[in-house]
Design a protein around this motif. Structure first.
Motif, PDB file in Angstrom:
ATOM      1  N   ALA B  16       0.894  -1.088  -0.142  1.00  0.00           N
ATOM      2  CA  ALA B  16       0.049   0.096   0.055  1.00  0.00           C
ATOM      3  C   ALA B  16       0.743   1.325  -0.105  1.00  0.00           C
ATOM      4  CB  ALA B  16      -0.959   0.246   1.174  1.00  0.00           C
ATOM      5  N   VAL B  17       0.338   2.271  -0.858  1.00  0.00           N
ATOM      6  CA  VAL B  17       0.977   3.616  -0.837  1.00  0.00           C
ATOM      7  C   VAL B  17       0.840   4.241   0.559  1.00  0.00           C
ATOM      8  CG1 VAL B  17       1.504   5.662  -1.988  1.00  0.00           C
ATOM      9  CG2 VAL B  17       1.032   3.625  -2.962  1.00  0.00           C
ATOM     10  N   VAL B  18       1.893   4.997   1.084  1.00  0.00           N
ATOM     11  CA  VAL B  18       1.689   5.842   2.290  1.00  0.00           C
ATOM     12  C   VAL B  18       2.644   7.169   2.035  1.00  0.00           C
ATOM     13  CG1 VAL B  18       3.986   4.696   3.200  1.00  0.00           C
ATOM     14  CG2 VAL B  18       2.120   5.887   4.866  1.00  0.00           C
ATOM     15  N   MET B  19       1.677   8.151   2.424  1.00  0.00           N
ATOM     16  CA  MET B  19       2.410   9.566   2.334  1.00  0.00           C
ATOM     17  C   MET B  19       3.037   9.793   3.942  1.00  0.00           C
ATOM     18  SD  MET B  19       1.482  13.167   0.965  1.00  0.00           S
ATOM     19  CE  MET B  19       0.924  12.794  -0.700  1.00  0.00           C
ATOM     20  N   LYS B  20       4.196   9.547   4.144  1.00  0.00           N
ATOM     21  CA  LYS B  20       4.999   9.850   5.510  1.00  0.00           C
ATOM     22  C   LYS B  20       4.894  11.326   6.081  1.00  0.00           C
ATOM     23  CE  LYS B  20       7.813   5.712   4.843  1.00  0.00           C
ATOM     24  NZ  LYS B  20       9.137   5.199   4.988  1.00  0.00           N
ATOM     25  N   ALA B  21       5.088  11.993   5.031  1.00  0.00           N
ATOM     26  CA  ALA B  21       5.156  13.447   5.364  1.00  0.00           C
ATOM     27  C   ALA B  21       4.850  14.139   4.195  1.00  0.00           C
ATOM     28  CB  ALA B  21       6.385  13.962   6.012  1.00  0.00           C
ATOM     29  N   PRO B  22       4.762  15.557   3.783  1.00  0.00           N
ATOM     30  CA  PRO B  22       4.942  16.080   2.633  1.00  0.00           C
ATOM     31  C   PRO B  22       6.014  15.796   1.702  1.00  0.00           C
ATOM     32  CG  PRO B  22       4.203  17.758   4.390  1.00  0.00           C
ATOM     33  CD  PRO B  22       4.533  16.381   5.060  1.00  0.00           C
ATOM     34  N   GLY B  23       5.875  15.460   0.437  1.00  0.00           N
ATOM     35  CA  GLY B  23       6.985  15.098  -0.073  1.00  0.00           C
ATOM     36  C   GLY B  23       7.513  13.808  -0.047  1.00  0.00           C
ATOM     37  N   ASP B  24       7.089  12.814   0.834  1.00  0.00           N
ATOM     38  CA  ASP B  24       7.561  11.886   1.174  1.00  0.00           C
ATOM     39  C   ASP B  24       6.735  10.373   0.935  1.00  0.00           C
ATOM     40  OD1 ASP B  24       9.245   9.508   1.868  1.00  0.00           O
ATOM     41  OD2 ASP B  24       9.491  10.342   4.128  1.00  0.00           O
ATOM     42  N   VAL B  25       6.775   9.880  -0.325  1.00  0.00           N
ATOM     43  CA  VAL B  25       5.865   8.603  -0.615  1.00  0.00           C
ATOM     44  C   VAL B  25       6.662   7.214  -0.621  1.00  0.00           C
ATOM     45  CG1 VAL B  25       4.540   7.870  -2.283  1.00  0.00           C
ATOM     46  CG2 VAL B  25       4.122  10.333  -1.899  1.00  0.00           C
ATOM     47  N   ALA B  26       5.989   6.465  -0.001  1.00  0.00           N
ATOM     48  CA  ALA B  26       6.602   5.163  -0.196  1.00  0.00           C
ATOM     49  C   ALA B  26       5.736   4.092  -0.329  1.00  0.00           C
ATOM     50  CB  ALA B  26       7.311   4.826   1.215  1.00  0.00           C
ATOM     51  N   VAL B  27       6.056   2.780  -0.560  1.00  0.00           N
ATOM     52  CA  VAL B  27       5.004   1.693  -0.516  1.00  0.00           C
ATOM     53  C   VAL B  27       5.421   0.852   0.532  1.00  0.00           C
ATOM     54  CG1 VAL B  27       4.346  -0.309  -1.682  1.00  0.00           C
ATOM     55  CG2 VAL B  27       4.760   1.794  -3.036  1.00  0.00           C
ATOM     56  N   GLU B  28       4.508   0.536   1.525  1.00  0.00           N
ATOM     57  CA  GLU B  28       4.957  -0.274   2.782  1.00  0.00           C
ATOM     58  C   GLU B  28       4.053  -1.579   2.645  1.00  0.00           C
ATOM     59  OE1 GLU B  28       3.635   1.769   6.124  1.00  0.00           O
ATOM     60  OE2 GLU B  28       5.248   2.877   6.163  1.00  0.00           O
ATOM     61  N   THR B  29       4.288  -2.476   3.613  1.00  0.00           N
ATOM     62  CA  THR B  29       3.555  -3.855   3.323  1.00  0.00           C
ATOM     63  C   THR B  29       2.791  -3.841   4.896  1.00  0.00           C
ATOM     64  OG1 THR B  29       5.133  -5.183   2.159  1.00  0.00           O
ATOM     65  CG2 THR B  29       3.816  -6.438   3.631  1.00  0.00           C
ATOM     66  N   ILE B  30       1.443  -3.984   4.451  1.00  0.00           N
ATOM     67  CA  ILE B  30       0.834  -4.089   5.778  1.00  0.00           C
ATOM     68  C   ILE B  30      -0.409  -4.803   5.712  1.00  0.00           C
ATOM     69  CG2 ILE B  30       0.983  -1.372   5.892  1.00  0.00           C
ATOM     70  CD1 ILE B  30      -2.008  -1.111   4.788  1.00  0.00           C
ATOM     71  N   GLU B  31      -1.369  -5.058   6.863  1.00  0.00           N
ATOM     72  CA  GLU B  31      -2.096  -5.955   6.852  1.00  0.00           C
ATOM     73  C   GLU B  31      -3.167  -5.704   5.832  1.00  0.00           C
ATOM     74  OE1 GLU B  31      -4.969  -7.639  10.536  1.00  0.00           O
ATOM     75  OE2 GLU B  31      -3.391  -6.428  10.992  1.00  0.00           O
ATOM     76  N   THR B  32      -3.792  -6.814   5.080  1.00  0.00           N
ATOM     77  CA  THR B  32      -4.790  -6.785   4.316  1.00  0.00           C
ATOM     78  C   THR B  32      -6.143  -6.275   4.843  1.00  0.00           C
ATOM     79  OG1 THR B  32      -3.705  -8.437   2.786  1.00  0.00           O
ATOM     80  CG2 THR B  32      -5.873  -8.066   2.234  1.00  0.00           C
ATOM     81  N   PRO B  33      -6.842  -5.378   4.512  1.00  0.00           N
ATOM     82  CA  PRO B  33      -8.111  -5.087   5.032  1.00  0.00           C
ATOM     83  C   PRO B  33      -9.216  -6.210   4.825  1.00  0.00           C
ATOM     84  CG  PRO B  33      -7.882  -3.663   3.069  1.00  0.00           C
ATOM     85  CD  PRO B  33      -6.548  -4.357   3.238  1.00  0.00           C
ATOM     86  N   ARG B  34      -9.923  -6.323   5.909  1.00  0.00           N
ATOM     87  CA  ARG B  34     -10.838  -7.482   5.837  1.00  0.00           C
ATOM     88  C   ARG B  34     -12.346  -6.993   6.218  1.00  0.00           C
ATOM     89  NH1 ARG B  34      -8.525 -12.539   5.644  1.00  0.00           N
ATOM     90  NH2 ARG B  34     -10.677 -13.137   5.036  1.00  0.00           N
ATOM     91  N   VAL B  35     -13.157  -7.386   5.692  1.00  0.00           N
ATOM     92  CA  VAL B  35     -14.499  -7.107   5.934  1.00  0.00           C
ATOM     93  C   VAL B  35     -14.922  -6.945   7.557  1.00  0.00           C
ATOM     94  CG1 VAL B  35     -17.118  -7.894   6.259  1.00  0.00           C
ATOM     95  CG2 VAL B  35     -15.969  -7.996   3.824  1.00  0.00           C
ATOM     96  N   ALA B  36     -15.284  -5.838   7.954  1.00  0.00           N
ATOM     97  CA  ALA B  36     -15.428  -5.384   9.477  1.00  0.00           C
ATOM     98  C   ALA B  36     -16.857  -5.108   9.930  1.00  0.00           C
ATOM     99  CB  ALA B  36     -14.465  -4.210   9.623  1.00  0.00           C
ATOM    100  N   GLY B  37     -17.748  -5.043   8.864  1.00  0.00           N
ATOM    101  CA  GLY B  37     -19.131  -4.732   9.478  1.00  0.00           C
ATOM    102  C   GLY B  37     -20.035  -5.296   8.037  1.00  0.00           C
ATOM    103  N   PRO B  38     -21.220  -5.826   8.365  1.00  0.00           N
ATOM    104  CA  PRO B  38     -22.046  -6.320   7.411  1.00  0.00           C
ATOM    105  C   PRO B  38     -22.325  -5.780   6.163  1.00  0.00           C
ATOM    106  CG  PRO B  38     -23.456  -5.450   9.327  1.00  0.00           C
ATOM    107  CD  PRO B  38     -21.870  -5.234   9.523  1.00  0.00           C
ATOM    108  N   GLY B  39     -21.928  -4.487   6.004  1.00  0.00           N
ATOM    109  CA  GLY B  39     -22.302  -3.769   4.704  1.00  0.00           C
ATOM    110  C   GLY B  39     -21.061  -3.682   3.988  1.00  0.00           C
ATOM    111  N   ASP B  40     -19.956  -4.104   4.536  1.00  0.00           N
ATOM    112  CA  ASP B  40     -18.748  -3.876   3.627  1.00  0.00           C
ATOM    113  C   ASP B  40     -18.454  -4.966   2.809  1.00  0.00           C
ATOM    114  OD1 ASP B  40     -18.385  -2.372   5.999  1.00  0.00           O
ATOM    115  OD2 ASP B  40     -16.654  -3.367   7.001  1.00  0.00           O
TER     116      ASP B  40
END
Lengths: 352, 352
Positions: B16-40
């Motif tokens: 996933a792409v993260v903006m750490k601060a102005p001008g500072d963009v990186a790609v990080e490995t993070i947890e995959t989002p999952r369904v959290a509510g019935p309408g998701d």
């Protein structure tokens, strides 16, 4: 440039209301205006009145220096230029406070108040006035001058306050199923109540703390009167509308507070019509962006509405002249201004 | 809260792409989002992109602190909550950057971008994203995921820039016989050109000083390109419209200068649609009163337009994906931001 041969002799002089300086209103005898161009007419006023917007210079909030006053009028054509095609001597007419040629693209699109070739008039708080662009500006009342003074007051109201309130209600998208809120309990705000109801609004809310004005608002069709102002007032509107806000709001004051209250009372996707002459108002771009309302306002294109308004008055559907809570002879104009400035009267009619 | 039994196994982590601060963009490995509510639902992204509005925090004009980025998306539903009724696993969908329940009065009136019960999503510049209120927010593409990368780009554009430009053109009242001016030659402004033309505008004018952007504007249907800005630019529009100004203007930047230019280019009674995210804009009340234009803007109600936009894309009528002048793999997101910040590219597509 000659006048029509059948024009009656006009008196050389007439009485006219002048604002010499803030707070200083008098009646002077001046030269009677005459037709000066081929598209002009001269009207003998049947009645005139004081506008809420006349109070801005009266209170010193707008510069004024020996200005002849008045921009609301009904009367009879007593002189006409040779180029006037659609009107005759003796016609009883209503006009808007903005003169329009009726033919430019802006007029044709329904915005005669911003006519590309706008004309001028002399003050209507007088016995006679000259009106340029008569063909594009004036609307003949089919039944002629009424005997009934209340009907006369209805017509006079159409010239500005009713037409302006009507525009606010149209811009606020008033119609069946809609809840419309009105900010401002002056003659224009009250007329906006009447207009919203006449246009079919399901529920009309007015903000007012004055029992006389609230009473007239109710007579004009207001369903709810809210005494709270500002954010508190807007919260009340939201309470009454399932948390959403009004479908449309009429802003009929022109101050920062009234605009803020109007925007805060409107639901997203709703409509705010603003017709109070703007005084030191600023709108924050991001606030407007996030509110996502339709915003439209300006000098009301009264001429667009006049034929319909006259029909509704003639049919007895609306009685806008009820905004005149006092009648005074033209010579007592100073008292008329004072009474409105002190909010003792909603609007004063001047008998000419 | 359980997920549907047929949901495929999702990887535990994703990029996933993260903006750490102005001008500072990186790609990080993070947890995959999952369904959290019935309408998701959870979507596997087919493509993502960088938005002009992402450049405000990138340039330090808006605060940012380790934020996962992206709000434009097309992809396939790979997990769904038990309450989701209208969508199935495997559906290829487009959604708006604003999530909406589709049932509140604001949504029903066509303003899902201001839904009373707005939902949230995780960043779309990623391999997977969670979308709340899926039933109200997402629109299924009838033909499923396209093989053609250009068609995919068209769909992706519909998610924001096309939908936003479309809103600007609708708010500017674009249609037959109308001259529409567009302020802003970014992807949204260019999309507004396409939209105005698709809605039938007779003549579309864009303000641009960049030949690559002007060329795409012409491809999208612009008839006239004006290099002048500010009052001079507005004067050019008036010259082209019989002195009146454009019938409608799209403001697709969000700065004071762009708003002033938009208002000055519009005729009285005309329409200004503003969709550039507002930054330090103020509008003078009296100026707006005297201009007497309709003003409407805000976060575009893209969901309202999506079914129509998908049909027009499927029919080959419009090719909004042409705004993507560069394709880069997700891992090169930093370069994508840089290229847009330096205006080397109009808009960059991220291949997921």
């Amino acid at each position: 440039m000659s006048t029509a041969p059948t024009a009656p002799a006009l008196p050389a002089t007439m009485r006219a209301v002048v604002m010499k300086a803030p707070g200083d209103v008098a009646v002077e005898t001046i030269e009677t205006p005459r037709v000066a161009g081929p598209g002009d007419v001269v009207i003998k006023l049947a009645a005139a009145c004081v506008c809420g917007s006349d109070l801005w210079p009266y209170r010193g909030a707008q510069p004024v220096d020996h200005q002849y006053m008045g921009h609301e009028y009904v009367g009879t054509i007593v002189e006409k230029g040779e180029g006037v095609r659609s009107l005759e001597l003796g016609d009883f007419v209503i006009g808007s406070f903005m003169l329009s040629d009726g033919t430019c693209e802006i007029c044709q699109a329904g915005y005669p108040s911003r006519c590309a070739n706008a004309g001028h008039y002399t003050g209507s708080q007088a016995e006679y006035m000259r009106v340029e662009l008569a063909d594009g500006s004036l609307v003949k009342v089919p039944g002629g001058e009424p005997d009934d003074p209340e009907r006369l007051a209805d017509y006079l109201a159409a010239s500005d306050v009713l037409g302006t309130g009507w525009y606010a209600a149209v811009a606020a998208n008033a119609g069946p199923g809609k809840t419309i809120a009105v900010v401002g309990d002056g003659a224009v705000g009250l007329s906006a109540v009447l207009a919203a109801k006449a246009l079919g609004a399901e529920r009309v809310i007015i903000f007012s703390r004055h029992e006389d004005r609230a009473a007239l608002a109710r007579e004009f069709g207001a369903d709810v009167v809210i005494a709270e102002r500002g954010e508190e007032g807007a919260a009340k509107v939201k309470e009454l509308t399932g948390g959403y806000g009004a479908h449309g709001v009429c802003e009929a004051v022109g101050s920062q507070e009234s605009m803020d209250q109007a925007l805060a009372s409107c639901r997203p996707g709703g409509y705010v019509g603003f017709v109070g002459v703007s005084h030191d108002q600023t709108i924050d771009g991001l606030d407007l962006f996030l509110r996502e309302v339709h915003l439209e306002g300006g000098p009301a294109p009264v001429r667009r509405f006049l034929p319909d308004l006259i029909k509704r008055i003639d049919a007895g559907e609306i009685h806008p002249g009820r905004v005149f809570t006092k009648r005074l002879p033209l010579d007592e104009a100073a008292e008329a201004y004072k009474a409105m400035d002190e909010r003792r009267e909603i609007k004063v009619l001047l008998e000419v």
